[in-house]
Design a protein around this motif. Structure first.
Motif, PDB file in Angstrom:
ATOM      1  N   ARG A  28      60.173  92.911 -32.828  1.00 59.48           N
ATOM      2  CA  ARG A  28      60.323  91.886 -33.858  1.00 59.48           C
ATOM      3  C   ARG A  28      59.518  90.651 -33.489  1.00 59.48           C
ATOM      4  NH1 ARG A  28      65.410  94.380 -34.330  1.00 59.48           N
ATOM      5  NH2 ARG A  28      66.183  94.221 -36.460  1.00 59.48           N
ATOM      6  N   LEU A  29      58.838  90.067 -34.479  1.00 57.83           N
ATOM      7  CA  LEU A  29      58.166  88.777 -34.281  1.00 57.83           C
ATOM      8  C   LEU A  29      58.857  87.806 -35.233  1.00 57.83           C
ATOM      9  CD1 LEU A  29      55.733  87.267 -32.932  1.00 57.83           C
ATOM     10  CD2 LEU A  29      54.441  87.821 -34.998  1.00 57.83           C
ATOM     11  N   THR A  30      59.661  86.905 -34.664  1.00 60.27           N
ATOM     12  CA  THR A  30      60.456  86.000 -35.507  1.00 60.27           C
ATOM     13  C   THR A  30      59.688  84.698 -35.763  1.00 60.27           C
ATOM     14  OG1 THR A  30      61.454  84.913 -33.617  1.00 60.27           O
ATOM     15  CG2 THR A  30      62.581  86.885 -34.437  1.00 60.27           C
ATOM     16  N   ASN A  31      60.223  83.913 -36.683  1.00 61.18           N
ATOM     17  CA  ASN A  31      59.601  82.603 -36.934  1.00 61.18           C
ATOM     18  C   ASN A  31      59.683  81.733 -35.683  1.00 61.18           C
ATOM     19  OD1 ASN A  31      59.121  83.500 -39.473  1.00 61.18           O
ATOM     20  ND2 ASN A  31      60.700  82.256 -40.480  1.00 61.18           N
ATOM     21  N   ALA A  32      60.767  81.889 -34.924  1.00 63.90           N
ATOM     22  CA  ALA A  32      60.889  81.108 -33.671  1.00 63.90           C
ATOM     23  C   ALA A  32      59.779  81.507 -32.697  1.00 63.90           C
ATOM     24  CB  ALA A  32      62.260  81.344 -33.051  1.00 63.90           C
ATOM     25  N   ASP A  33      59.462  82.812 -32.646  1.00 57.60           N
ATOM     26  CA  ASP A  33      58.342  83.256 -31.784  1.00 57.60           C
ATOM     27  C   ASP A  33      57.050  82.582 -32.229  1.00 57.60           C
ATOM     28  OD1 ASP A  33      59.993  85.043 -30.400  1.00 57.60           O
ATOM     29  OD2 ASP A  33      59.606  86.663 -31.839  1.00 57.60           O
ATOM     30  N   LEU A  34      56.826  82.542 -33.552  1.00 60.07           N
ATOM     31  CA  LEU A  34      55.579  81.961 -34.076  1.00 60.07           C
ATOM     32  C   LEU A  34      55.506  80.462 -33.806  1.00 60.07           C
ATOM     33  CD1 LEU A  34      55.322  84.080 -37.318  1.00 60.07           C
ATOM     34  CD2 LEU A  34      53.582  83.976 -35.522  1.00 60.07           C
ATOM     35  N   GLU A  35      56.676  79.801 -33.784  1.00 61.49           N
ATOM     36  CA  GLU A  35      56.701  78.354 -33.473  1.00 61.49           C
ATOM     37  C   GLU A  35      56.123  78.094 -32.086  1.00 61.49           C
ATOM     38  OE1 GLU A  35      60.777  77.192 -33.863  1.00 61.49           O
ATOM     39  OE2 GLU A  35      60.608  76.780 -36.011  1.00 61.49           O
ATOM     40  N   ARG A  36      56.245  79.109 -31.208  1.00 62.55           N
ATOM     41  CA  ARG A  36      55.720  78.939 -29.842  1.00 62.55           C
ATOM     42  C   ARG A  36      54.224  79.267 -29.748  1.00 62.55           C
ATOM     43  NH1 ARG A  36      61.089  80.605 -28.734  1.00 62.55           N
ATOM     44  NH2 ARG A  36      60.599  82.809 -28.992  1.00 62.55           N
ATOM     45  N   ILE A  37      53.677  79.896 -30.804  1.00 57.57           N
ATOM     46  CA  ILE A  37      52.274  80.337 -30.761  1.00 57.57           C
ATOM     47  C   ILE A  37      51.350  79.377 -31.528  1.00 57.57           C
ATOM     48  CG2 ILE A  37      50.705  82.238 -31.380  1.00 57.57           C
ATOM     49  CD1 ILE A  37      53.089  84.141 -31.218  1.00 57.57           C
ATOM     50  N   VAL A  38      51.813  78.929 -32.716  1.00 56.87           N
ATOM     51  CA  VAL A  38      51.004  78.024 -33.542  1.00 56.87           C
ATOM     52  C   VAL A  38      51.861  76.840 -34.002  1.00 56.87           C
ATOM     53  CG1 VAL A  38      49.310  79.688 -34.435  1.00 56.87           C
ATOM     54  CG2 VAL A  38      51.503  79.437 -35.610  1.00 56.87           C
ATOM     55  N   ASP A  39      51.208  75.829 -34.573  1.00 61.12           N
ATOM     56  CA  ASP A  39      51.910  74.640 -35.046  1.00 61.12           C
ATOM     57  C   ASP A  39      52.554  74.950 -36.404  1.00 61.12           C
ATOM     58  OD1 ASP A  39      52.787  72.140 -35.650  1.00 61.12           O
ATOM     59  OD2 ASP A  39      50.795  71.318 -36.099  1.00 61.12           O
ATOM     60  N   THR A  40      53.772  75.470 -36.354  1.00 63.11           N
ATOM     61  CA  THR A  40      54.478  75.823 -37.594  1.00 63.11           C
ATOM     62  C   THR A  40      55.968  75.636 -37.363  1.00 63.11           C
ATOM     63  OG1 THR A  40      54.652  77.480 -39.336  1.00 63.11           O
ATOM     64  CG2 THR A  40      54.757  78.313 -37.074  1.00 63.11           C
TER      65      THR A  40
END
Ligand code: ACO
Length: 340
Positions: A28-40
């Motif tokens: 799973r790739l969660t929105n929390a994971d993406l918060e750590r990768i890009v500015d979102t």
């Protein structure tokens, strides 16, 4: 009144879907994971897209693996005889290889002895195009049994430094078996199919350099998207296509039992429902949990409807795919029930 830009075609099919299966990867790739990768932020992603998480292939997992897992799932649940399948058709934008086709890899895995194999490229409209092709070939009498798969591993070509695209995409696959029927009075299938090739520049991927309208286009193998243009295309095109199909079928929006649009963005689905008059609660999609899985979104939603026991024979089901091309393909059919 008919819409000249959206000519609806009618087929009286001697074909129906008899089995279905699907698969999504474990990770799973969660929105929390993406918060750590890009500015979102989780809030931005949910408000703008409706997506909460996506499934992502393992490094050694590819589109053919997704296809094989979806067909295996179909086999486990419906026990279809695949030994006399005439054709394996995989709709994908992310084939493992330019050649051999992904379909040939599936044929080899299941050791289907006499099947033709081919991949079909129509981006997120791929599954609906595959299904229409299968219905047409079976009705014409060329084949009796076709496996149609919609599968994509967009994570393999997603730019995880681009916040405007990496939040959208996930991986998955759905497979159906289309078989010949000898129904004396088949229910019509209505379809619309169209393209705006000039809009190709708004959504593309190339590993090298391609040519669009005489202009060279180069990229690094990652998806390039002008989200606003694709959004506009979707919310303008789908309602007109839906209206054209309903008019050709003599149906009202309220007669649609199930609407399965390509899930790219929840706001697009809500806007289309508002414009067409199809109630949102008749809509099946998997956007929250799987994001945009391209050619897989519609068969994933269809299989979820099957697993939840939602469909009954005779239900009016409207599928609508759209995406890179820019292309759109809609199909309005009656659910015939699964099994022999
Ligand atoms: N987090 C935070 N801010 C962001 C993000 C993000 N992940 N992405 C973009 N932004 C910012 C932008 O930089 C911009 O900031 P600015 O105003 O300071 O310049 C602002 O948010 C608004 O950007 P827009 O691009 O206008 O945002 P929009 O509301 O259009 O949402 C989205 C973007 C979600 C991509 C939307 O346009 C969309 O869904 N488009 C359709 C995509 C689609 O349907 N694709 C189909 C693909 S099918 C296939 O064939 C693969």
């Amino acid at each position: 009144m008919s819409d000249a830009a959206f000519p609806a075609r009618i087929l009286y099919p001697q074909a129906r879907i008899t089995a279905i299966g699907s698969y999504v990867p474990e990770r799973r790739l969660t929105n929390a994971d993406l918060e750590r990768i890009v500015d979102t932020s989780d809030r931005w992603i949910i408000e703008r897209t409706g997506i909460k998480e996506r499934r992502i292939c393992a490094p050694d997992e590819f589109t053919s693996d997704l296809c094989i897992a979806a067909v295996q799932n179909m086999k486990d649940r419906f026990q279809p005889d695949l030994s006399d399948v005439d054709l394996v058709l995989v709709s994908t934008s992310t084939p493992d290889f330019a050649f051999p086709s992904t379909a040939a890899l599936v044929q080899a895995h299941f050791a289907i002895p006499h099947a033709g194999t081919m991949d079909l490229s129509a981006a997120c409209a791929g599954f609906v195009n595959g299904l229409l092709t299968a219905f047409g070939m079976v009705t014409a009498g060329f084949h009796r049994k076709i496996i149609v798969i919609g599968a994509d591993a967009l994570s393999k070509m997603t730019d995880y430094t681009d916040r405007s695209t990496c939040i959208l995409f996930g991986d998955g696959a759905g497979a159906v078996l289309v078989e010949r029927t000898d129904e004396p009075r088949p229910q019509p299938v209505v379809c619309v199919q169209g393209s705006d090739g000039d809009g190709g520049i708004h959504l593309y991927q190339t590993h090298t350099t391609g040519s669009m309208r005489g202009r060279p286009v180069t990229a690094n193998g990652k998806i390039i998207q002008n989200g606003r243009e694709v959004y506009k295309f979707a919310v303008q095109t789908i309602p007109r296509g839906v209206a054209a199909m309903l008019s050709a079928a003599g149906l009202a929006p309220a007669d649609v039992d199930w609407f399965l649009p390509h899930s790219a963005n929840l706001r697009i689905i809500e806007s289309v429902c508002e414009k067409t008059g199809i109630p949102l609660n008749r809509t099946l999609h998997t956007i929250e949990r799987y994001g945009n899985t391209s050619a897989a979104t519609i068969p994933l939603a269809m299989d979820e409807g099957v697993r939840q026991g939602r469909f009954k024979a005779g239900d009016a089901m409207l599928l609508f795919g759209f995406g890179g091309g820019l292309v759109h393909t809609g199909m309005l059919m009656r659910w015939a029930g699964l099994g022999q």
